[in-house]
Each structure stands twice: as structure tokens, then as C-alpha cells.
Design an enzyme around this catalytic site. Structure first.
Site, mmCIF file in Angstrom:
data_model
loop_
_atom_site.group_PDB
_atom_site.id
_atom_site.type_symbol
_atom_site.label_atom_id
_atom_site.label_comp_id
_atom_site.label_asym_id
_atom_site.label_seq_id
_atom_site.Cartn_x
_atom_site.Cartn_y
_atom_site.Cartn_z
ATOM 1 N N ARG A 269 0.846 -1.200 0.000
ATOM 2 C CA ARG A 269 0.000 0.000 0.000
ATOM 3 C C ARG A 269 0.877 1.244 0.000
ATOM 4 N NH1 ARG A 269 -4.791 -1.625 4.394
ATOM 5 N NH2 ARG A 269 -5.227 -3.668 3.480
ATOM 6 N N ARG A 284 2.725 1.257 10.366
ATOM 7 C CA ARG A 284 2.229 1.633 9.046
ATOM 8 C C ARG A 284 3.356 1.478 8.029
ATOM 9 N NH1 ARG A 284 -2.425 4.149 7.893
ATOM 10 N NH2 ARG A 284 -2.661 4.682 10.085
ATOM 11 N N GLU A 356 -5.484 -0.675 15.695
ATOM 12 C CA GLU A 356 -6.162 -1.608 14.796
ATOM 13 C C GLU A 356 -5.254 -2.770 14.384
ATOM 14 O OE1 GLU A 356 -7.733 -1.873 10.195
ATOM 15 O OE2 GLU A 356 -7.438 0.119 11.095
ATOM 16 N N SER A 359 -9.824 -5.736 10.533
ATOM 17 C CA SER A 359 -11.137 -5.212 10.160
ATOM 18 C C SER A 359 -11.926 -6.346 9.527
ATOM 19 C CB SER A 359 -11.014 -4.058 9.148
ATOM 20 O OG SER A 359 -10.647 -2.867 9.785
ATOM 21 N N ARG A 397 1.566 -6.211 12.795
ATOM 22 C CA ARG A 397 1.009 -5.566 13.997
ATOM 23 C C ARG A 397 0.882 -6.564 15.141
ATOM 24 N NH1 ARG A 397 -3.070 -0.623 12.274
ATOM 25 N NH2 ARG A 397 -1.653 0.270 10.718
#
Length: 431
Positions: A269, A284, A356, A359, A397
Site C-alpha cells: 500500500r 504503518r 487496529e 477489520s 502488527r
């Protein structure tokens, strides 16, 4: 993609539900949609009139021939009608393309149970699990903890630029152990089929799951051998893309549902809109690993499947002994393709916050309509499936959370018990 017939029936209602997403920009160009729809209706009405007139004139030609009379004037009129019908058909094709392109940029409608809010501040906490550990020493973050174990940001940056990480030795093994553990749980306990997918996909595949056209700037593009005329290709930002598209253009038997797929893959990403956020550490990254879950189900079972999938992600955190909370995302914080989303946030001690790590979303028929993915219902008729996706979990993460939650005063890391079989029995990692 939204059902265009729903917009035709209740445009005001659809716009109202879209406005609940709280974007500063309109998602749907209502004026353009209304103009195209008006022209489409006029053309279709005119087409029906012309077809009826052509049929009448064709009968008239037959009658004239039977009487031995001249048919040339009528045949000329029929030819003129044929030209107009062709022009109308060509214009209708253009209008349908423009309507489709317009809808490709419109997000999914929020489910009625989704809380209304402008941004992440409107998310609603659903539940918590576990109690954050109380440390009797000053906690270190994963950057300082990981460095002696082989977490190397300098080499990653030298090889590929900022937001790339190089892992070696114990920490690379721990990263692999986490991914293998997640796959084993999702396949062995939750019934997912393990897959290995391509990391490069074509443009239409990303259109199917909703990454394109809206989020092109957040993708890494691929150009092979300097061939500028090749078809558009992209590195996947999640294996949801490839897993969900396995039913693209298909009509599956109802007996095949639910289809439950999982894969471990790198994700790429560019995150063009995220400059300056989480610049330290692994939170990130431009490249990270994830174990993804996808379910393809009958429509009436999709919200039951959403709760199930969320529990499957939670199970990983519980087995790792990592405190977390579950949030129901509000209308302003949901992803483009989702009708409803739960976020799982894991406790990160050095930040004193939940971050987070997964999701889980129900996209209802939004992706299926873009992919034309259907099943045969009880009446034997093709009907759009519902698609769901969720992280089970983000591996990097999870690594961050394990390092920080399982640190000792001397900087050593206790290996969670469920990971020890994947670590050759090691229970402590030291630099």
C-alpha cells in the site's frame, strides 16, 4: 456497485444514506445521474415507438406486395427507422457505460445498524477482552525491543526506501511463526480453505472488490520490461482482492456456500493520503504481511457470517493472550465497499492505546455486483452472493503487540505458549 434499480426507485433515499458517510465531497453526482437517466428513458421510449412503427410498416409492405402496389416509399421509411434505431442503440450503449462509470465511484450504503458519525470519533465500542498488563519497569516500544532480535529499519530503507523493514534471525522466525499459527487456526479450527494467490492482479480484479477506480493512488502499479502498452497491473493491497475474485463471473451452486478461504500474503500500500502518520516502527508500512479471511455466502446469512468471522479474528488474539477491544465503525469511518465493519484493536503498551489489527466487513452484494458473482437460489434463479472479508490477523502488527506485551525488564521477550511449537520450543528470545 450499488443496484441502479434502487437509485431509479428511490434516488433521494439513497443519497440520504450516502450522506450518512459524512464525506465533504458528494459521492454521487446527482445532476449528472438524473440527466443520463432522463436521456436513457427518452431514448428507450423513442426506441419502443420506432420498433412499433417498423412492425406496422413491415405489415403494410406485405399488404402492398399482395396487392402488387409500389412498396418503395414505405421501405425507404423503414430504412430511415433502422438508421435511427441504430443511432439510438449506440447512444444507449454510451449512456449505460457512463452510468456504470458514475456508479463505480459510489461507495456502499451503510447497514441500518451502523452508528452514524463523521470520523473515527463516532465509532462505538462493542466489547473488550483481557486486561492490559501492569509493568513494574519502564516499557520499551517494539523498535527498541526488536533491534537486538533482528528488526532492521536501516537495511529496509536502504533497499526500498522509507516504510520498508528487513527482518533477520529470531524476529524473522517469530514473524513466520505468527503467520503459520494464524493459518493453522483458521484452517484447522474455523474451516477455511488455505490458498496461495498471485501478488499481482489485473485492473478489472481491483474494480471487482472496489479498490479501483477510487483508490488508484494508494496502489503500487506494475510495469514489466518498460512495456507501456501492457494491461494495467497492480500489487495487491490485501489477498481479499484475489480470494474474493475467485468467484468472479461465476454462478455457483447453493450447496457450495458458504465458501471460506484464507491466505497469507504480503500486502502493498502506497497510502498516498497517510503522510506523517506512524512514521516510527512497523505500525504503518508500505509492505506488510496479513492472513486474510474471505467468506462468500447466501444473502440471508451474511450478517451471521460477519459475527462469526469477527469471532475467528478474536480467537487469534485470545490464544496469544493479547488484550483487545472490538469497535463497530461509524458511517464516516467505514471502508468504501463495506456495509458494516467491526475493527479489532490490540493493546500496545508503549503507546498506552489500542491500535487496529483487524477489520471484518460485510460488503453484502456490492462487490458481487461488480464481479457478477452469483448463485442459484431455491427457485433455481441466479442471485448475487454476499461477500465478507476480514484480517485474521495483520502479522506485523501482531508482532508489534507480542514484542511489547511480552517484554521483560532486561529486554527479553517471552514467547506466547501457542507459538512455542513454531519456534522449536523456545520460550524466551534474547538479542
Amino acid at each position: 456497485m450499488l443496484d441502479i434499480s434502487q437509485l431509479r426507485r428511490d434516488l433521494d433515499g439513497v443519497v440520504q444514506r450516502l450522506e450518512a458517510r459524512k464525506s465533504p465531497q458528494p459521492f454521487l453526482d446527482v445532476e449528472r445521474f438524473t440527466s443520463l437517466e432522463g436521456e436513457r428513458k427518452r431514448l428507450q421510449t423513442r426506441t419502443e415507438e420506432l420498433q412499433a412503427k417498423r412492425n406496422s410498416l413491415s405489415k403494410q409492405i406485405g399488404q402492398l406486395k399482395g396487392k402488387g402496389e409500389d412498396t418503395a416509399p414505405v421501405m425507404a421509411e423503414v430504412a430511415g427507422i433502422a438508421d435511427e434505431l441504430k443511432a439510438s442503440a449506440d447512444r444507449l450503449e454510451v449512456i449505460q457505460f457512463e452510468l456504470s462509470a458514475l456508479l463505480m465511484g459510489v461507495p456502499n450504503l451503510p447497514h441500518e445498524s451502523v452508528p452514524v458519525g463523521a470520523d473515527e470519533g463516532g465509532n462505538v465500542e462493542v466489547r473488550r477482552w483481557g486486561t492490559p498488563r501492569q509493568f513494574d519497569f519502564a516499557v520499551k516500544d517494539h523498535v527498541d525491543l526488536g533491534a537486538p532480535l533482528g528488526l532492521d529499519f536501516e537495511t529496509g530503507a536502504a533497499l526500498s526506501g522509507s516504510r520498508f523493514t528487513f527482518l533477520r534471525g529470531p524476529i524473522a522466525r517469530l514473524h513466520r511463526a505468527l503467520a503459520q499459527f494464524m493459518l493453522d487456526v483458521q484452517t484447522g479450527e474455523h474451516g477455511y480453505t488455505e490458498c496461495y494467490t498471485p501478488y499481482i492482479v489485473n485492473r478489472e480484479i481491483l474494480e471487482g472488490t472496489g479498490q479501483l477506480p477510487k483508490f488508484k493512488e494508494d496502489m503500487f502499479w506494475v510495469l514489466r520490461g518498460g512495456d507501456e502498452d501492457q494491461a494495467e497491473q497492480y500489487l495487491i493491497s490485501t489477498s481479499e482482492i484475489s480470494l474474493t475474485n475467485t468467484v468472479r463471473g461465476q454462478i455457483v451452486d447453493a450447496e457450495q456456500l458458504p465458501i471460506k478461504l484464507t491466505a497469507h500474503s504480503p500486502c502493498f500500500r502506497s497510502e498516498a493520503g497517510s503522510a506523517g502518520r506512524d512514521t516510527r516502527g512497523m505500525i504503518r508500512q508500505h509492505q506488510f504481511d496479513k492472513v486474510e479471511m474471505v467468506q462468500i455466502v447466501q444473502p440471508e446469512k451474511s450478517y451471521e457470517a460477519l459475527e462469526q468471522m469477527t469471532a475467528h479474528a478474536e480467537a487469534i488474539l485470545q490464544k496469544l493472550g493479547l488484550p483487545y477491544r472490538v469497535l463497530s465503525l461509524c458511517t464516516g469511518d467505514m471502508g468504501f465497499s463495506a456495509s458494516k465493519t467491526y475493527d479489532l484493536e490490540v493493546w500496545v503498551p508503549a503507546q498506552g492505546a489500542y491500535r487496529e489489527i483487524s477489520s471484518c466487513s460485510n460488503c453484502e452484494a456490492f462487490q458481487a455486483r461488480r464481479m457478477q458473482a452469483r448463485f442459484r437460489n431455491a427457485q433455481g434463479k441466479p442471485e448475487l452472493v454476499h461477500t465478507l472479508n476480514g484480517s485474521g490477523l495483520a502479522v506485523g502488527r501482531a508482532l508489534v503487540a507480542v514484542l511489547e506485551n511480552y517484554q521483560e525488564a532486561d529486554g527479553a521477550i517471552r514467547v506466547p505458549e501457542v507459538l512455542r511449537p513454531y519456534m522449536g520450543g523456545l520460550d524466551i528470545l534474547r538479542g
